[in-house]
Motif scaffolding. Sequence first.
Motif, mmCIF file in Angstrom:
data_model
loop_
_atom_site.group_PDB
_atom_site.id
_atom_site.type_symbol
_atom_site.label_atom_id
_atom_site.label_comp_id
_atom_site.label_asym_id
_atom_site.label_seq_id
_atom_site.Cartn_x
_atom_site.Cartn_y
_atom_site.Cartn_z
ATOM 1 N N UNK A 94 -0.828 -0.225 3.861
ATOM 2 C CA UNK A 94 -0.870 0.907 2.939
ATOM 3 C C UNK A 94 -0.433 2.161 3.688
ATOM 4 N N UNK A 95 0.038 3.140 2.926
ATOM 5 C CA UNK A 95 0.524 4.380 3.540
ATOM 6 C C UNK A 95 0.424 5.522 2.545
ATOM 7 N N UNK A 96 0.451 6.730 3.067
ATOM 8 C CA UNK A 96 0.437 7.923 2.231
ATOM 9 C C UNK A 96 1.881 8.313 1.951
ATOM 10 N N UNK A 97 2.240 8.370 0.666
ATOM 11 C CA UNK A 97 3.599 8.709 0.255
ATOM 12 C C UNK A 97 3.674 10.215 0.005
ATOM 13 N N UNK A 98 4.107 10.956 1.023
ATOM 14 C CA UNK A 98 4.175 12.412 0.914
ATOM 15 C C UNK A 98 5.168 12.860 -0.155
ATOM 16 N N UNK A 99 6.186 12.046 -0.425
ATOM 17 C CA UNK A 99 7.161 12.379 -1.471
ATOM 18 C C UNK A 99 6.523 12.308 -2.861
ATOM 19 N N UNK A 100 5.402 11.599 -2.976
ATOM 20 C CA UNK A 100 4.694 11.467 -4.252
ATOM 21 C C UNK A 100 3.391 12.266 -4.241
ATOM 22 N N UNK A 101 3.387 13.369 -3.506
ATOM 23 C CA UNK A 101 2.198 14.225 -3.481
ATOM 24 C C UNK A 101 1.045 13.670 -2.681
ATOM 25 N N UNK A 102 1.330 12.820 -1.719
ATOM 26 C CA UNK A 102 0.276 12.264 -0.877
ATOM 27 C C UNK A 102 -0.422 11.056 -1.461
ATOM 28 N N UNK A 103 0.160 10.490 -2.500
ATOM 29 C CA UNK A 103 -0.412 9.304 -3.132
ATOM 30 C C UNK A 103 -0.449 8.139 -2.140
ATOM 31 N N UNK A 104 -1.505 7.339 -2.193
ATOM 32 C CA UNK A 104 -1.610 6.146 -1.354
ATOM 33 C C UNK A 104 -0.808 5.039 -2.038
ATOM 34 N N UNK A 105 0.060 4.402 -1.273
ATOM 35 C CA UNK A 105 0.907 3.341 -1.801
ATOM 36 C C UNK A 105 0.804 2.136 -0.868
ATOM 37 N N UNK A 106 1.379 1.025 -1.267
ATOM 38 C CA UNK A 106 1.307 -0.206 -0.474
ATOM 39 C C UNK A 106 2.684 -0.828 -0.341
ATOM 40 N N UNK A 107 2.904 -1.472 0.784
ATOM 41 C CA UNK A 107 4.141 -2.200 1.020
ATOM 42 C C UNK A 107 3.960 -3.618 0.476
ATOM 43 N N UNK A 108 3.973 -3.738 -0.858
ATOM 44 C CA UNK A 108 3.692 -5.015 -1.512
ATOM 45 C C UNK A 108 4.795 -6.045 -1.288
ATOM 46 N N UNK A 109 6.004 -5.610 -0.956
ATOM 47 C CA UNK A 109 7.117 -6.551 -0.740
ATOM 48 C C UNK A 109 7.127 -7.168 0.659
ATOM 49 N N UNK A 110 6.253 -6.698 1.525
ATOM 50 C CA UNK A 110 6.244 -7.214 2.899
ATOM 51 C C UNK A 110 4.825 -7.461 3.387
ATOM 52 N N UNK A 111 4.110 -8.400 2.757
ATOM 53 C CA UNK A 111 2.739 -8.661 3.194
ATOM 54 C C UNK A 111 2.700 -9.274 4.595
ATOM 55 N N UNK A 112 1.557 -9.150 5.187
ATOM 56 C CA UNK A 112 1.303 -9.725 6.509
ATOM 57 C C UNK A 112 0.503 -11.004 6.310
ATOM 58 N N UNK A 113 0.947 -12.063 6.961
ATOM 59 C CA UNK A 113 0.257 -13.353 6.904
ATOM 60 C C UNK A 113 -0.369 -13.576 8.281
ATOM 61 N N UNK A 114 -1.676 -13.772 8.313
ATOM 62 C CA UNK A 114 -2.389 -14.010 9.564
ATOM 63 C C UNK A 114 -2.966 -15.415 9.568
ATOM 64 N N UNK A 115 -2.765 -16.123 10.664
ATOM 65 C CA UNK A 115 -3.426 -17.401 10.883
ATOM 66 C C UNK A 115 -4.595 -17.103 11.813
ATOM 67 N N UNK A 116 -5.793 -17.086 11.255
ATOM 68 C CA UNK A 116 -6.960 -16.718 12.048
ATOM 69 C C UNK A 116 -7.304 -17.762 13.107
ATOM 70 N N UNK A 117 -6.917 -19.016 12.880
ATOM 71 C CA UNK A 117 -7.202 -20.069 13.857
ATOM 72 C C UNK A 117 -6.348 -19.901 15.110
ATOM 73 N N UNK A 118 -5.052 -19.631 14.932
ATOM 74 C CA UNK A 118 -4.156 -19.496 16.088
ATOM 75 C C UNK A 118 -4.059 -18.054 16.582
ATOM 76 N N UNK A 119 -4.562 -17.103 15.779
ATOM 77 C CA UNK A 119 -4.492 -15.669 16.071
ATOM 78 C C UNK A 119 -3.031 -15.202 16.137
ATOM 79 N N UNK A 120 -2.205 -15.809 15.268
ATOM 80 C CA UNK A 120 -0.802 -15.413 15.165
ATOM 81 C C UNK A 120 -0.530 -14.882 13.766
#
Length: 142
Positions: free
Chosen positions: A98-124
């Motif tokens: 998530x990030x603050x979009x200063x161009x949109x008045x400081x609205x909080x937005x999310x990078x929904x097109x690039x999620x992070x996938x975590x494998x908690x077992x391998x820590x990768x």
Amino acid sequence: MKIDIERLGLKNVNVDPETLLTFPKGLAGFEVCKRFKLFHEEGKPTVFWLQSVDDEDIMFPVVTPEQLDLQYEIELSDEDCALIDLKDPSQAVVAVIVYRDDAQGGRIDANARSPIILNLASRKGMQKILSEVRPAVVMRGR
């Protein structure tokens, strides 16, 4: 290992190397940062921070997709699974930057097109760039 987290005003934070997450390909735009520590501020367990230990100036706030009423069905290739040693889908956790979009008045937005996938077992982990996102509408309280 100790790191400084300037953005939060923290100095000499102890980091157990065994708890680091490794991103073999880094994150988009930050490919040289491979090792990260995931943590949250005390009393604020809804937003986590993905702090690079390779470059202490690099830190990303992340949340679970559910906190944003997002649901993903992400198809990982055999290459993706091998990259993060994922053998069982139940080991995978999805997070969104998530990030603050200063161009949109400081609205909080999310990078929904690039999620992070975590494998908690391998820590990768990896960042999966999606060509298309089909958001689902979730009805709560019904």
